[in-house]
Enzyme design. Structure first.
Site: not given
Ligand code: AP5
Length: 218
Positions: A13, A88, A127, A161, A172
């Site tokens: 994402k 979410r 990552r 991270r 997660r």
């Molecule tokens: P990346 O682009 O980093 O993936 P992502 O989908 O953004 O993954 P996240 O882990 O950041 O999502 P998340 O939803 O768990 O975390 P968030 O920060 O929102 O890609 C991943 C890896 O793959 C990278 O190394 C990249 O290079 C590689 N890659 C990408 N595309 C590729 C491809 N096509 N081919 C190969 N490799 C590829 O949330 C973290 C925490 O914050 C949550 O657990 C929660 O505690 C809190 N939080 C955030 N938002 C909320 C909310 N709305 N409500 C409550 N808690 C929340």
């Protein structure tokens, strides 16, 4: 355009949001990045969020919805935005719907990134993120930096991270299936969901996403 990006942790994402936001000239709003910025600045909001994030659980809605609304109210988001990681759960989706209808606007699309679970685990395990700018995301195998541990874009230090440990990733993913997947049905009922495969090269996925968004508006 007003777009929500949805998909499991590690689906890509953040990676896709950086390109899509640039192509569409809208700000990329990631609640995960907002929380991480608050944690590194030591704010009260960051202190409230930290334990939930470390455990792989959702930060409570009372904290999250207000923060997301504040960010969406900034001038750069007036004409549109790309939301990454928000909403979410169904409560957050309903709060977002109410906020937008209060302003007389609506979402244009919900882009759902589909990736098999074994692939997201591989993506998360490798990552690495830049300490200077969380939009600079690398992968030790799929998108390695030129120099180990150093950001290609700005020379910043790359780190893993804290919530990317195997155990927390499992939590997660459970939270995603239980809390977040139901928002896809919520938005499907509004005719907004566009699902694409997020497998393949990053550029291929971006192209697929842009095509799907164009078709959904056609
Ligand atoms: P990346 O682009 O980093 O993936 P992502 O989908 O953004 O993954 P996240 O882990 O950041 O999502 P998340 O939803 O768990 O975390 P968030 O920060 O929102 O890609 C991943 C890896 O793959 C990278 O190394 C990249 O290079 C590689 N890659 C990408 N595309 C590729 C491809 N096509 N081919 C190969 N490799 C590829 O949330 C973290 C925490 O914050 C949550 O657990 C929660 O505690 C809190 N939080 C955030 N938002 C909320 C909310 N709305 N409500 C409550 N808690 C929340």
């Amino acid at each position: 355009m007003r777009i929500v990006l949805v998909g499991p942790p590690g689906a890509g994402k953040g990676t896709q949001a950086a390109y899509l936001a640039k192509n569409l000239s809208i700000p990329h709003i990631s609640t995960g990045d907002l929380f991480r910025a608050n944690i590194s600045q030591g704010t009260d909001l960051g202190k409230q969020a930290r334990s939930f994030m470390d455990a792989g659980q959702l930060v409570p809605d009372e904290v999250t919805i207000g923060m997301a609304k504040d960010r969406m109210a900034q001038p750069d988001a007036e004409g549109g935005f790309l939301l990454d990681g928000f909403p979410r759960n169904v409560g957050q989706a309903e709060a977002l719907d109410a906020t937008l209808s209060g302003k007389g606007v609506a979402l244009d699309a919900v882009l759902d990134l589909e990736v098999p679970e074994d692939e997201v685990v591989k993506r998360i395990a490798g990552r690495r993120i830049c300490r200077n700018d969380s939009a600079h995301v690398f992968h030790v195998t799929y998108n390695p930096p030129k120099t180990d541990g150093v950001c290609d874009e700005c020379g910043g230090e790359l780190y893993q991270r804290g919530d990317d440990s195997e155990e927390t990733v499992r939590t997660r993913l459970e939270v995603y299936h239980r809390e977040t997947e139901p928002i896809i049905d919520h938005y499907r009922a509004q005719g907004l969901v566009v699902t694409i495969s997020a497998l393949g090269k990053v550029t291929e996925v971006t192209e697929r996403a842009m095509d799907a968004l164009k078709q959904s508006q056609g």
